[in-house]
Motif scaffolding. Structure first.
Motif, short mmCIF file in Angstrom:
data_model
loop_
_atom_site.label_atom_id
_atom_site.label_comp_id
_atom_site.label_asym_id
_atom_site.label_seq_id
_atom_site.Cartn_x
_atom_site.Cartn_y
_atom_site.Cartn_z
N SER A 1 0.84 -1.20 0.00
CA SER A 1 0.00 0.00 0.00
C SER A 1 0.88 1.24 0.00
O SER A 1 1.77 1.37 0.84
CB SER A 1 -0.92 0.01 1.23
N THR A 2 0.63 2.15 -0.91
CA THR A 2 1.37 3.41 -1.01
C THR A 2 0.40 4.57 -1.14
O THR A 2 -0.76 4.40 -1.54
CB THR A 2 2.32 3.40 -2.23
N VAL A 3 0.87 5.75 -0.76
CA VAL A 3 0.05 6.96 -0.89
C VAL A 3 -0.17 7.26 -2.37
O VAL A 3 0.75 7.17 -3.19
CB VAL A 3 0.73 8.15 -0.19
N CYS A 4 -1.39 7.59 -2.68
CA CYS A 4 -1.76 7.85 -4.08
C CYS A 4 -0.95 9.03 -4.63
O CYS A 4 -0.90 10.10 -4.00
CB CYS A 4 -3.25 8.13 -4.19
N SER A 5 -0.33 8.82 -5.77
CA SER A 5 0.48 9.88 -6.38
C SER A 5 -0.37 10.94 -7.08
O SER A 5 0.09 12.06 -7.30
CB SER A 5 1.46 9.26 -7.38
N GLY A 6 -1.62 10.61 -7.40
CA GLY A 6 -2.47 11.56 -8.10
C GLY A 6 -3.07 12.62 -7.20
O GLY A 6 -3.24 13.77 -7.61
N CYS A 7 -3.39 12.25 -5.96
CA CYS A 7 -4.03 13.19 -5.03
C CYS A 7 -3.25 13.38 -3.75
O CYS A 7 -3.72 14.08 -2.84
CB CYS A 7 -5.44 12.71 -4.70
N GLN A 8 -2.05 12.76 -3.63
CA GLN A 8 -1.22 12.83 -2.43
C GLN A 8 -1.98 12.40 -1.17
O GLN A 8 -1.86 13.00 -0.10
CB GLN A 8 -0.64 14.25 -2.22
N GLY A 9 -2.79 11.37 -1.33
CA GLY A 9 -3.49 10.81 -0.18
C GLY A 9 -4.77 11.51 0.20
O GLY A 9 -5.41 11.13 1.19
N GLN A 10 -5.19 12.53 -0.55
CA GLN A 10 -6.40 13.28 -0.21
C GLN A 10 -7.67 12.58 -0.70
O GLN A 10 -8.74 12.79 -0.14
CB GLN A 10 -6.34 14.69 -0.81
N GLY A 11 -7.57 11.79 -1.74
CA GLY A 11 -8.74 11.12 -2.28
C GLY A 11 -9.56 12.01 -3.21
O GLY A 11 -10.59 11.57 -3.74
#
Length: 359
Positions: free
Chosen positions: A134-144
């Motif tokens: 599991s990694t932090v989303c690169s598209g939203c920087q973890g904001q969703g």
């Protein structure tokens, strides 16, 4: 939701509060959880930011991180009570966009993570063995969520929060102790979707030049001259609330070196019971006069007023000429004496063998 299932493995219905040091499921945005086992499903009865994780009987309240500040205080502040002002910097939700980061209706769910904020990848280690990462989303920087530059709030630049300075009035009650915590509930950093955490003030007491605190007692040292320990004395002591105590020893009351005396009800006030106080404990030391402070004839006169010397006990049959008289010298115990053994030249054998004496 796999995140909710993971949480259920660690918590039960009777759990009340738990603080995390790290995110337990990838990048879940909480540091503390409050569990409400008997909460109804009515929206009007639910507190802010509550998430349903299992049926209708278990709800989780997500709260933000607590902020800890250290406040240096004096022993006088803990004795008398005081109010100190503390300036803190904290995050607050932007009023312009109400924590959305942009105009209403323009925020879209991140297509890469589908609003979770975490991307899950499967890594094949071997046939039949798979590792989930599991990694932090690169598209939203973890904001969703994703937001275009034109649609971002001009006040917070899309960050949803602002930095704000706030002055807190810290009330120090009488009898509080070093290391005691004062909690301001809900005054911590604000984040969208989270209940604000707490600001915790930890008291740090400075050392006092006269008094030392031990629970509810105050301890101090008092130095006396030899004449004061034998004939009585009166010494003023200034208290922590600016009163003056006259410590009195009447003539005939002998104070020995190392004696410990106390004055009742002159120690620290008890927390939440300020009219009850501990003891003031005084540790006495006696200073003897300098050498040759009196001539010999005066010493003989002084000897008449002191208790008689103890008679010397001599062993039977001991002659006077067998005594070895030993004079006392000053002894410095702070430095070790190093003894060096010197080898005389004639005792040193360069060949290393054993020398035998022949007759």
């Amino acid at each position: 939701d796999p995140h909710e299932n993971t949480i259920l493995k660690f918590f039960f219905c009777y759990l009340r509060k738990w603080e995390f040091k790290q995110h337990i499921c990838g990048s879940l945005p909480f540091t503390a959880i409050e569990v409400y086992p008997t909460m109804t499903t009515s929206a009007a009865e639910k507190p802010g930011n509550v998430k349903k994780v299992y049926s209708k009987s278990l709800w989780l309240l997500y709260t933000g991180k607590n902020v800890v500040h250290q406040l240096t205080v004096s022993l006088e502040d803990l004795y008398n009570g005081a109010t100190r002002k503390l300036a803190v910097q904290k995050n607050v939700i932007c009023d312009k966009c109400e924590g959305r980061g942009g105009r209403k209706g323009v925020i879209e769910v991140c297509p890469l993570c589908r609003g979770v904020g975490v991307q899950v990848r499967l890594h094949h280690l071997a046939p039949g063995m798979v590792q989930q990462i599991s990694t932090v989303c690169s598209g939203c920087q973890g904001q969703g969520q994703r937001l275009g530059h034109r649609d971002r709030c001009k006040t917070c630049a899309g960050r949803k929060i602002l930095r704000q300075k706030k002055i807190l009035d810290v009330h120090i009650n009488k009898g509080m102790k070093d290391g005691q915590k004062i909690v301001f509930h809900g005054e911590g950093d604000q984040e969208p979707g989270l209940e604000p955490g707490d600001i915790i003030i930890v008291l740090d007491q400075r050392a006092h030049p006269v008094f030392t605190r031990q629970a509810e007692d105050l301890i101090m040292n008092m130095e006396l001259q030899l004449v004061e320990s034998l004939c009585g004395f009166q010494k003023p002591v200034k208290t922590l609330d600016n009163r003056t105590l006259l410590i009195t020893s009447h003539p005939g009351e002998l104070i020995r070196p190392g004696d410990k005396k106390c004055v009742l009800n002159e120690g620290m006030p008890m927390h939440r019971r300020p009219f009850e106080k501990g003891k003031l404990i005084i540790l006495f030391s006696v200073v003897f006069p300098e050498e040759s402070f009196l001539p010999l004839n005066k010493l003989k006169e002084l000897e008449r007023y002191l208790p008689e010397k103890q008679a010397n006990i001599e062993p039977d049959g001991m002659d006077d000429d067998l005594y070895i008289y030993a004079d006392l010298e000053d002894c410095d115990l702070t430095h070790e004496r190093h003894h060096y053994h010197y080898i005389e030249e004639e005792d040193f054998n360069p060949s290393g063998g054993v020398q035998c004496q022949t007759s």
